[in-house]
Design a protein around this motif. Structure first.
Motif, PDB file in Angstrom:
ATOM      1  N   SER A   8       0.821  -1.206   0.000  1.00 30.24           N
ATOM      2  CA  SER A   8       0.000   0.000   0.000  1.00 30.24           C
ATOM      3  C   SER A   8       0.859   1.262   0.000  1.00 30.24           C
ATOM      4  O   SER A   8       0.382   2.325  -0.325  1.00 30.24           O
ATOM      5  CB  SER A   8      -0.925  -0.004   1.215  1.00 30.24           C
ATOM      6  N   ARG A  52      -2.173  -0.947   5.253  1.00 30.52           N
ATOM      7  CA  ARG A  52      -2.966   0.088   4.591  1.00 30.52           C
ATOM      8  C   ARG A  52      -3.392   1.209   5.548  1.00 30.52           C
ATOM      9  O   ARG A  52      -3.287   2.389   5.186  1.00 30.52           O
ATOM     10  CB  ARG A  52      -4.175  -0.547   3.904  1.00 30.52           C
ATOM     11  N   MET A  56      -2.490   5.135   4.953  1.00 28.18           N
ATOM     12  CA  MET A  56      -3.537   6.162   4.878  1.00 28.18           C
ATOM     13  C   MET A  56      -3.288   7.266   5.898  1.00 28.18           C
ATOM     14  O   MET A  56      -3.435   8.451   5.589  1.00 28.18           O
ATOM     15  CB  MET A  56      -4.914   5.527   5.101  1.00 28.18           C
ATOM     16  N   ARG A  59      -0.386   9.528   4.776  1.00 25.64           N
ATOM     17  CA  ARG A  59      -0.791  10.396   3.655  1.00 25.64           C
ATOM     18  C   ARG A  59      -1.723  11.507   4.132  1.00 25.64           C
ATOM     19  O   ARG A  59      -1.643  12.640   3.649  1.00 25.64           O
ATOM     20  CB  ARG A  59      -1.449   9.559   2.565  1.00 25.64           C
ATOM     21  N   MET A  60      -2.616  11.183   5.077  1.00 28.33           N
ATOM     22  CA  MET A  60      -3.526  12.206   5.606  1.00 28.33           C
ATOM     23  C   MET A  60      -2.751  13.264   6.385  1.00 28.33           C
ATOM     24  O   MET A  60      -3.057  14.456   6.289  1.00 28.33           O
ATOM     25  CB  MET A  60      -4.605  11.567   6.490  1.00 28.33           C
TER      26      MET A  60
END
Length: 69
Positions: A8, A52, A56, A59-60
């Motif tokens: 991911s 994952r 996430m 990235r956030m």
């Protein structure tokens, strides 16, 4: 033959995320997200994929940081 699912977040992206978020060491990142330093090491070596939810989250955080400036 079935191929394993793609990671991911590839190791290069993880390194870039660490730099962008100011984590200088594997231990810094590990402590911040609640995992072991050895897990971070395995992700950076590409031996196991970044989970994952962790990808996430990173990235956030980067997106939120960019919006703050």
């Amino acid at each position: 033959m079935d191929l394993p699912p793609p990671s991911s977040m590839p190791p290069e992206e993880l390194r870039a995320a660490m730099r962008a978020l100011g984590y200088r060491t594997q231990a810094d990142l590990a402590q911040a997200i609640g995992v072991s330093r050895s897990a971070v090491s395995l992700w950076l070596e590409g031996k196991i994929g970044v989970p994952r939810p962790v990808a996430m989250l990173l990235r956030m955080l980067i997106a939120a940081q960019r919006r703050a400036y």
